[in-house]
Design a protein around this motif. Sequence first.
Motif, PDB file in Angstrom:
ATOM      1  N   ILE A   1      38.918  33.319  32.033  1.00  0.00           N
ATOM      2  CA  ILE A   1      39.038  33.695  33.454  1.00  0.00           C
ATOM      3  C   ILE A   1      38.925  35.209  33.585  1.00  0.00           C
ATOM      4  O   ILE A   1      39.629  35.952  32.892  1.00  0.00           O
ATOM      5  CB  ILE A   1      40.392  33.251  34.046  1.00  0.00           C
ATOM      6  N   SER A   2      38.052  35.641  34.487  1.00  0.00           N
ATOM      7  CA  SER A   2      37.936  37.078  34.732  1.00  0.00           C
ATOM      8  C   SER A   2      37.294  37.300  36.098  1.00  0.00           C
ATOM      9  O   SER A   2      36.228  36.748  36.370  1.00  0.00           O
ATOM     10  CB  SER A   2      37.069  37.714  33.645  1.00  0.00           C
ATOM     11  N   GLN A   3      37.949  38.083  36.934  1.00  0.00           N
ATOM     12  CA  GLN A   3      37.361  38.405  38.233  1.00  0.00           C
ATOM     13  C   GLN A   3      36.032  39.099  38.028  1.00  0.00           C
ATOM     14  O   GLN A   3      35.016  38.697  38.572  1.00  0.00           O
ATOM     15  CB  GLN A   3      38.337  39.286  39.019  1.00  0.00           C
ATOM     16  N   SER A   4      36.053  40.170  37.221  1.00  0.00           N
ATOM     17  CA  SER A   4      34.864  41.010  37.066  1.00  0.00           C
ATOM     18  C   SER A   4      33.845  40.402  36.128  1.00  0.00           C
ATOM     19  O   SER A   4      32.647  40.664  36.235  1.00  0.00           O
ATOM     20  CB  SER A   4      35.266  42.370  36.505  1.00  0.00           C
ATOM     21  N   GLY A   5      34.327  39.629  35.153  1.00  0.00           N
ATOM     22  CA  GLY A   5      33.426  39.128  34.109  1.00  0.00           C
ATOM     23  C   GLY A   5      33.015  40.220  33.141  1.00  0.00           C
ATOM     24  O   GLY A   5      32.082  40.040  32.355  1.00  0.00           O
ATOM     25  N   GLU A   6      33.692  41.361  33.171  1.00  0.00           N
ATOM     26  CA  GLU A   6      33.320  42.476  32.288  1.00  0.00           C
ATOM     27  C   GLU A   6      34.481  42.907  31.401  1.00  0.00           C
ATOM     28  O   GLU A   6      34.362  43.903  30.681  1.00  0.00           O
ATOM     29  CB  GLU A   6      32.857  43.694  33.113  1.00  0.00           C
ATOM     30  N   THR A   7      35.609  42.213  31.453  1.00  0.00           N
ATOM     31  CA  THR A   7      36.776  42.644  30.689  1.00  0.00           C
ATOM     32  C   THR A   7      36.502  42.528  29.182  1.00  0.00           C
ATOM     33  O   THR A   7      36.247  41.432  28.665  1.00  0.00           O
ATOM     34  CB  THR A   7      37.997  41.797  31.102  1.00  0.00           C
ATOM     35  N   ALA A   8      36.546  43.685  28.511  1.00  0.00           N
ATOM     36  CA  ALA A   8      36.103  43.744  27.105  1.00  0.00           C
ATOM     37  C   ALA A   8      36.865  42.766  26.220  1.00  0.00           C
ATOM     38  O   ALA A   8      36.262  42.090  25.378  1.00  0.00           O
ATOM     39  CB  ALA A   8      36.267  45.168  26.591  1.00  0.00           C
TER      40      ALA A   8
ATOM     41  N   THR B   1      46.100  40.019  35.858  1.00  0.00           N
ATOM     42  CA  THR B   1      46.254  39.057  36.950  1.00  0.00           C
ATOM     43  C   THR B   1      45.549  37.734  36.638  1.00  0.00           C
ATOM     44  O   THR B   1      46.062  36.652  36.944  1.00  0.00           O
ATOM     45  CB  THR B   1      45.706  39.685  38.247  1.00  0.00           C
ATOM     46  N   SER B   2      44.384  37.826  36.014  1.00  0.00           N
ATOM     47  CA  SER B   2      43.650  36.590  35.675  1.00  0.00           C
ATOM     48  C   SER B   2      44.442  35.764  34.678  1.00  0.00           C
ATOM     49  O   SER B   2      44.403  34.528  34.702  1.00  0.00           O
ATOM     50  CB  SER B   2      42.275  36.930  35.091  1.00  0.00           C
ATOM     51  N   TRP B   3      45.180  36.453  33.797  1.00  0.00           N
ATOM     52  CA  TRP B   3      46.044  35.724  32.852  1.00  0.00           C
ATOM     53  C   TRP B   3      47.177  35.025  33.629  1.00  0.00           C
ATOM     54  O   TRP B   3      47.540  33.884  33.325  1.00  0.00           O
ATOM     55  CB  TRP B   3      46.605  36.693  31.807  1.00  0.00           C
TER      56      TRP B   3
ATOM     57  N   LEU C   1      53.695  42.570  38.991  1.00  0.00           N
ATOM     58  CA  LEU C   1      52.552  43.428  38.633  1.00  0.00           C
ATOM     59  C   LEU C   1      51.997  44.123  39.879  1.00  0.00           C
ATOM     60  O   LEU C   1      51.662  45.312  39.848  1.00  0.00           O
ATOM     61  CB  LEU C   1      51.464  42.602  37.940  1.00  0.00           C
ATOM     62  N   LYS C   2      51.914  43.378  40.985  1.00  0.00           N
ATOM     63  CA  LYS C   2      51.410  43.992  42.239  1.00  0.00           C
ATOM     64  C   LYS C   2      52.268  45.190  42.607  1.00  0.00           C
ATOM     65  O   LYS C   2      51.758  46.248  42.947  1.00  0.00           O
ATOM     66  CB  LYS C   2      51.437  43.004  43.416  1.00  0.00           C
ATOM     67  N   LEU C   3      53.606  44.994  42.555  1.00  0.00           N
ATOM     68  CA  LEU C   3      54.496  46.089  42.954  1.00  0.00           C
ATOM     69  C   LEU C   3      54.305  47.288  42.024  1.00  0.00           C
ATOM     70  O   LEU C   3      54.169  48.420  42.486  1.00  0.00           O
ATOM     71  CB  LEU C   3      55.957  45.620  42.930  1.00  0.00           C
ATOM     72  N   LYS C   4      54.272  47.023  40.707  1.00  0.00           N
ATOM     73  CA  LYS C   4      54.126  48.117  39.731  1.00  0.00           C
ATOM     74  C   LYS C   4      52.852  48.906  40.000  1.00  0.00           C
ATOM     75  O   LYS C   4      52.861  50.119  40.065  1.00  0.00           O
ATOM     76  CB  LYS C   4      54.001  47.546  38.301  1.00  0.00           C
ATOM     77  N   GLU C   5      51.726  48.183  40.100  1.00  0.00           N
ATOM     78  CA  GLU C   5      50.461  48.914  40.071  1.00  0.00           C
ATOM     79  C   GLU C   5      50.162  49.672  41.357  1.00  0.00           C
ATOM     80  O   GLU C   5      49.521  50.715  41.294  1.00  0.00           O
ATOM     81  CB  GLU C   5      49.294  48.013  39.660  1.00  0.00           C
ATOM     82  N   ILE C   6      50.630  49.196  42.503  1.00  0.00           N
ATOM     83  CA  ILE C   6      50.259  49.968  43.698  1.00  0.00           C
ATOM     84  C   ILE C   6      51.385  50.841  44.242  1.00  0.00           C
ATOM     85  O   ILE C   6      51.114  51.800  44.962  1.00  0.00           O
ATOM     86  CB  ILE C   6      49.620  49.110  44.825  1.00  0.00           C
TER      87      ILE C   6
HETATM   88  C1  F6R Z   1      45.738  43.590  38.512  1.00  0.00           C
HETATM   89  C2  F6R Z   1      44.389  43.462  38.010  1.00  0.00           C
HETATM   90  C3  F6R Z   1      44.196  43.416  36.548  1.00  0.00           C
HETATM   91  C4  F6R Z   1      43.031  42.473  36.193  1.00  0.00           C
HETATM   92  C5  F6R Z   1      42.719  42.563  34.696  1.00  0.00           C
HETATM   93  C6  F6R Z   1      41.656  41.575  34.280  1.00  0.00           C
HETATM   94  O1  F6R Z   1      45.776  43.560  39.904  1.00  0.00           O
HETATM   95  O2  F6R Z   1      43.458  43.405  38.756  1.00  0.00           O
HETATM   96  O3  F6R Z   1      45.356  43.069  35.861  1.00  0.00           O
HETATM   97  O4  F6R Z   1      43.370  41.175  36.543  1.00  0.00           O
HETATM   98  O5  F6R Z   1      42.316  43.855  34.384  1.00  0.00           O
HETATM   99  O6  F6R Z   1      40.486  41.791  35.000  1.00  0.00           O
HETATM  100  P1  F6R Z   1      39.390  40.663  35.147  1.00  0.00           P
HETATM  101  O7  F6R Z   1      39.961  39.582  35.962  1.00  0.00           O
HETATM  102  O8  F6R Z   1      38.239  41.351  35.809  1.00  0.00           O
HETATM  103  O9  F6R Z   1      39.069  40.204  33.750  1.00  0.00           O
END
Ligand code: F6R
Length: 608
Positions: A347-354, A303-305, A484-489
């Motif tokens: 860009i990363s929501q969590s800031g932990e994406t490897a 999603t961040s992408w 992606l929203k539709l697929k994942e949930i």
């Molecule tokens: C989809 C979703 C994931 C994250 C992805 C990156 O709803 O949440 O596709 O966007 O795993 O995560 P972050 O943004 O934390 O780097």
Amino acid sequence: MCGIFGYVGEKKAVPIVIDGLKILEYRGYDSAGIAGVESGKTLFYKDIGKVDSLAKMIARKQLKINTAIAHTRWATHGGVDTKNAHPHFDMKQSVAIVHNGIIENHLKLKAHLERENIEFLSETDSEIIAQLIGHYYNGDLLKALLKSLLKLDGAFAIAGVHQNHPDQIFIAAKGSPLAIGIGDNEYFLSSDVNGFLKHTNKVIFLKDGEAGILHKEGFEIYDCKGKRAVKQIEQIKSNNYEISKLNFEHFTLKEIHDQPESISRLFVSRFEEEFGSVCLKDMGIDESELLETSRILILACGTSWHAGFIGSYLFESLSRTPTQVEISSEFRYKNPIVLKDTLVIAISQSGETADTIAAVHELKAKGAKVIAICNREESTLSRITDHTLLIKAGPEIGVCSTKAFTNQVVLLSLLALHLGRMHHQSKEEAVYFIREIKKLPQLVVEILKQSKHIETLAKKYNHFNNFFYLGRSYMYPASLEAALKLKEISYINAQAYPAGELKHGPIALIDKDCPTIALCSNQHTYTKLLSNLMEVKARNGPIIAFAPRNSAGIESIADDVFWLPEVCDEFASIPISVSLQLFAYYMAKFRGCDIDQPRNLAKSVTVE
Ligand code: F6R
């Protein structure tokens, strides 16, 4: 992925680690386990399913241990069953470990130990860690740990206990986060500081290659050569966000409804309309650096992408800055060319994406300046980049990203407007865009008020198993995100395409059983999109259009239309994304899915 948690102190450890694990459950929820030492023996409990199943299992046991490690798993190596759940042991069950990360050379190491008649019980890569420590142990736990770590390739955050050292936890980290919380005669360890923030805000973060021992009197941390490391204690600011579903049935729905407020939070003291300027001073942006920026490189996943992809359109259109957007997992294995004057945005929501973290390390090694766009101030990404712009979305608990996505897009829009004004934009143009962007919270309110209509659409279409999402220009990345929203949930197959590409192959799939969701909010390409939709209609494909109120002609083509409020093309991805988040939500609800914690997913993707 996976969350690890531990406690050593004077209190009963079990309720503390179960509570910590629940906070970490966003990192995976396939199985959970706990271990400690009682009467000179390691004891453990583990079960498939969520942390609650483990909690129920051990509630009856009345465990009195004051030291415990615990794990919540997202399966990488080995299926979801009890033998692969953590903790894992050495053959004698004298050592128990929990692990987050991937040990890449585990098969080679395993073959080596098997030749020494060591038997393995699980299919995991993690078991090798316990087996190595058990193998090398001869009374000195730290020595056995450090020797074992030298053998491991890959990423890990590890915590473990040994039956001969009942009040100690050993720890190590490389490439996976591990934070230590410092209390009064008690210590916590967690993959994420939020796991223990209610107990203490004094924290140390393990650096790559560090290892150590925690006991209730203190902690010792060493570098990979066994030299004692001096650690800085940091005070984490506690945020005032309340984590609650309120009256909503799911966190995901609550977070969709949070969006007018989360977007507005980014707008506070932001606009000087009379000068046509967007003020980013409070974000600590280095203006001189921005002035020198002639190219932007955006890195992100998922999603961040998608947010970054929309950002690339925004930067090119609003600030005329050539922008490249890359998926981190692909980019990290290119040999990137870093040009002077390039601003890298991770860009990363969590800031932990490897993958994003690894791509940033690669760019920093080449001398690039990197800024993070992140929702978590204390995250690994924030700590390794030169500067962090916080999206201020508040905690996002639902695994599928909703409000973090819209705030990422809004923040990128603000940055693009700011950069545009610095570079070439006239005051009049800037004022126009500021007026448009300021409408967004109210437009989202209007969408939310029409939830019932979207629910009706979902009721009508939820029995279909395949969908196309079509859009052009800004609506193409928005369609990727909506699909992606539709697929994942809802677990429904959904393919997003730039509408013009349909005729180059995918149109072969269109028939009466494959509805198309048409994203019609890009006025600039609207008539072109209509032609593409006519092609779908000619092949009997049902069409559900999400279109602004001024869209002429769509009603005669589409089977159903959801009317959206109008806004300029540049910001139209926000209202339409909210409406399609709601659509995915209700589709998933009608299909009885686990919306907040969909199968096979985790909120934080800490393995590559
Ligand atoms: C989809 C979703 C994931 C994250 C992805 C990156 O709803 O949440 O596709 O966007 O795993 O995560 P972050 O943004 O934390 O780097």
